[in-house]
Design a protein around this motif. Structure first.
Motif, short mmCIF file in Angstrom:
data_model
loop_
_atom_site.label_atom_id
_atom_site.label_comp_id
_atom_site.label_asym_id
_atom_site.label_seq_id
_atom_site.Cartn_x
_atom_site.Cartn_y
_atom_site.Cartn_z
N ASN A 271 0.58 -1.31 -0.01
CA ASN A 271 0.02 0.01 -0.08
C ASN A 271 0.78 1.05 0.00
O ASN A 271 0.37 2.54 0.42
N LEU A 272 2.06 1.29 -0.43
CA LEU A 272 3.07 2.31 -0.55
C LEU A 272 2.44 3.37 -1.40
O LEU A 272 2.37 4.66 -0.97
N GLY A 273 2.01 2.90 -2.64
CA GLY A 273 1.46 3.65 -3.51
C GLY A 273 0.28 4.61 -2.93
O GLY A 273 -0.04 5.89 -3.26
N VAL A 317 7.15 -0.90 -8.80
CA VAL A 317 5.86 -0.20 -9.02
C VAL A 317 6.11 1.08 -8.35
O VAL A 317 5.57 2.05 -8.82
N TYR A 318 6.52 1.26 -7.16
CA TYR A 318 6.83 2.62 -6.43
C TYR A 318 7.44 3.62 -6.96
O TYR A 318 7.12 4.78 -7.16
N LYS A 322 3.16 5.12 -10.50
CA LYS A 322 1.59 4.91 -10.86
C LYS A 322 1.47 3.43 -10.36
O LYS A 322 2.16 2.60 -10.49
N SER A 323 0.00 3.11 -10.50
CA SER A 323 -0.36 1.92 -10.15
C SER A 323 -0.24 0.96 -11.55
O SER A 323 -0.06 1.54 -12.47
N TRP A 330 1.46 8.91 -7.65
CA TRP A 330 1.87 9.34 -6.65
C TRP A 330 3.27 10.00 -6.53
O TRP A 330 4.00 9.56 -7.53
N PRO A 331 3.58 10.98 -5.76
CA PRO A 331 4.92 11.36 -5.59
C PRO A 331 6.08 10.46 -5.26
O PRO A 331 5.66 9.53 -4.23
N ILE A 332 7.08 10.36 -5.67
CA ILE A 332 8.06 9.24 -5.11
C ILE A 332 8.88 10.13 -4.18
O ILE A 332 9.82 10.97 -4.62
N VAL A 333 8.92 9.29 -2.91
CA VAL A 333 9.96 9.84 -1.97
C VAL A 333 11.23 9.03 -1.85
O VAL A 333 11.12 7.96 -1.78
#
Length: 527
Positions: A271-273, A317-318, A322-323, A330-333
């Motif tokens: 669920n990181l995304g 994926v992360y 995107k999924s 989502w932004p990539i941290v």
């Protein structure tokens, strides 16, 4: 006429069998060594057949493996069940589905003794409700519901304690068209305690009073909640998880923040995304620090049975932002992606050096571009990732990519670069078509490298060379002395480049937390 050009047991084109050797034709048209039925069984249990391979469709691959499973069941059904339990309990496979399917086959195709052994293994293999629903679907598709199956399903419910069963029926409510209500009505278990009876009664749609298990009370409160504040109160008081929260509240970063302490490591990775999409994972935030700390907690990864493949997939994926279905961004941290990279290596435990010179060959051919199951990770990406684990253990390891005839290229696999960066660099260097698995051995001989061990990560669909891999290995051994060879199968096919009578060769399937240790022990001559 020089007849050795047409018949040479030491140098034979891969399109022909080595004279005097028992070989089979692979799907690419080359000749290789067949593996025995039990090795093929273990490959299927670990790798499955989702998505098929480059040469074989999903249906054919599944049918071939299922027929092999049935042969194993006929020979020794209880042994099949022991193999299933070993792979499932040990977390050796990225997914549990192949083990559940084979267990169902044993329960359907085995004799009376095998069926009883299979039924007794249900709690070991089907540890959560989702697994049980999948098993029920397989059994239903293969035939009716006999008394033995009903009793076995019933025992899954009655052998649990109240809190564990309550957690299962709340978190895993339905899947594959099955629900706990369906299974309880089919199995008619007799609960030994009033507490279990109350949980089962709720699972079939009856009410529950305030003295019931906390997790069910909390679920009912969350379901009736009208505000985020009410949902968060239920989460904090009853330690609810994401599956227990109404969908409309899962768009809130505040709700996800409350869920974070209750989220097990496997669910956290998946669920990181979602957490990034709702705005919970922001650079420098407490949530990011918490997530990064948990991802790099080796003990939590071990307890959660996190397979390295799950982390490799999560990283891909992360960092894609995107999924897999393209329905969310989502932004990539960087702190999160760095933690995933570190977690991949931590999932293997403490990988010790061999003290030997290793050459790792990564099959970069087109057929290795097939994905592993229903995820976007290709077989050759997974192979390179495993090569990086070898480099982490022994920095002097030489990594070679290979494709068709005479195309071998050294890879700069650095310990200092992240896994995803190495994968991108690898993909840029891939050239050529076809597969010649003899390449790494011929390269080592031509460059006068006295390798102690060769590791080959391949789908075994070699066909393009003028000499068989085993013959090329023997040429190297004659010049430089004994060396050990490990063939790591990246697809569930029934063959290998290894000669089965070669005591210095080892077949390994896929990669799990135990694989580097097994390979190390073999290279060092300890096994």
């Amino acid at each position: 006429m020089n007849y050795t050009k047409l018949f040479n047991p030491s140098s034979t084109p891969q399109s022909m069998a080595i004279p005097g050797k028992d070989m089979v034709k692979n799907a690419g048209g080359g000749y290789v060594f067949a593996v025995d039925k039990w090795t093929a069984l273990r490959r299927f249990l670990i790798l499955g057949s989702e998505g098929g391979t480059y040469y074989a469709g999903e249906q054919k691959l599944t049918v071939d493996n299922a027929l092999n499973v049935i042969e194993c069941i006929k020979e020794d059904g209880p042994r099949v069940v022991r193999e299933v339990a070993d792979v499932s309990r040990g977390g050796l496979a990225p997914k549990n589905s192949p083990a559940i399917f084979v267990l169902a086959l044993a329960a359907r195709q085995g004799n009376e003794n095998t069926r009883q052994v299979a039924f007794s293994a249900i709690p070991v293999v089907c540890r959560i409700g989702t697994h049980l629903f999948e098993f029920a679907e397989y059994m239903n598709a293969m035939g009716g519901w006999g008394r033995g199956l009903r009793r076995a399903i019933g025992r899954w419910y009655t052998f649990k304690d109240v809190d564990d069963l309550a957690y299962q029926v709340v978190k895993y409510q339905q899947r594959n068209g099955w629900s706990h209500r369906d299974l309880l009505r089919l199995s008619h278990p007799k609960p030994p305690t009033a507490g279990l009876w109350e949980v089962m009664r709720w699972a079939v749609g009856k009410g529950i009073d305030e003295s019931g298990p906390d997790i069910i009370i909390g679920f009912e409160q969350a379901k009736a909640a009208q505000s985020e504040k009410q949902v968060i109160s239920a989460i904090n008081r009853y330690e609810l998880t994401r599956e227990m929260i109404p969908t409309q509240f899962l768009k809130s970063a505040t709700v996800w923040d409350a869920l974070l302490p209750n989220t097990r490591i496997g669910a956290l990775i998946r669920n990181l995304g979602n957490m990034g999409r709702v705005g919970l994972l922001e650079p420098g935030s407490d949530a990011v620090r918490t997530v990064a700390a948990r991802l790099t907690d080796a003990e939590e990864l071990r307890r959660g049975r996190i397979h390295p493949m799950a982390l490799l997939l999560a990283l891909g994926v992360y960092t894609g932002g995107k999924s897999r279905w393209g329905r969310g961004l989502w932004p990539i941290v960087p702190q999160v992606s760095d933690a995933l990279d570190e977690a991949f290596y931590l999932a293997f435990g403490n990988v010790k050096p061999t003290g030997k010179l290793r050459i790792v060959g990564v099959d970069a051919s087109t057929s290795m571009r097939a994905t592993l199951g229903d995820n976007p990770i290709t077989a050759r990406h997974a192979a390179l990732a495993m090569a990086m684990v070898s480099v982490h253990a022994d920095p002097e390891t030489i990594v070679l990519g290979f494709t068709g005839k005479d195309h071998v290229f050294p890879l700069d696999v650095s310990r200092r670069r992240r896994l995803d960066d190495n994968l991108k660099d690898f993909e840029r260097q891939v050239r050529g078509v076809g597969t010649d698995a003899a390449g790494p051995y011929l390269w080592a001989t031509a460059h006068k490298v006295q390798a102690d061990a060769f590791e080959l990560y391949t789908d075994n669909e070699t066909w393009a060379g003028d000499i068989h891999p085993h013959q090329a290995l023997e040429l190297h051994r004659r010049q430089f002395g004994p060396s050990r060879q490990i063939n790591v199968a990246m697809t569930p096919v029934g063959y290998s480049t290894n000669d089965p009578i070669d005591a210095n060769s080892l077949n390994v399937v896929g990669f799990d937390a135990s694989a580097p240790g097994v390979i190390r022990s073999f290279i060092r001559g300890e096994v």
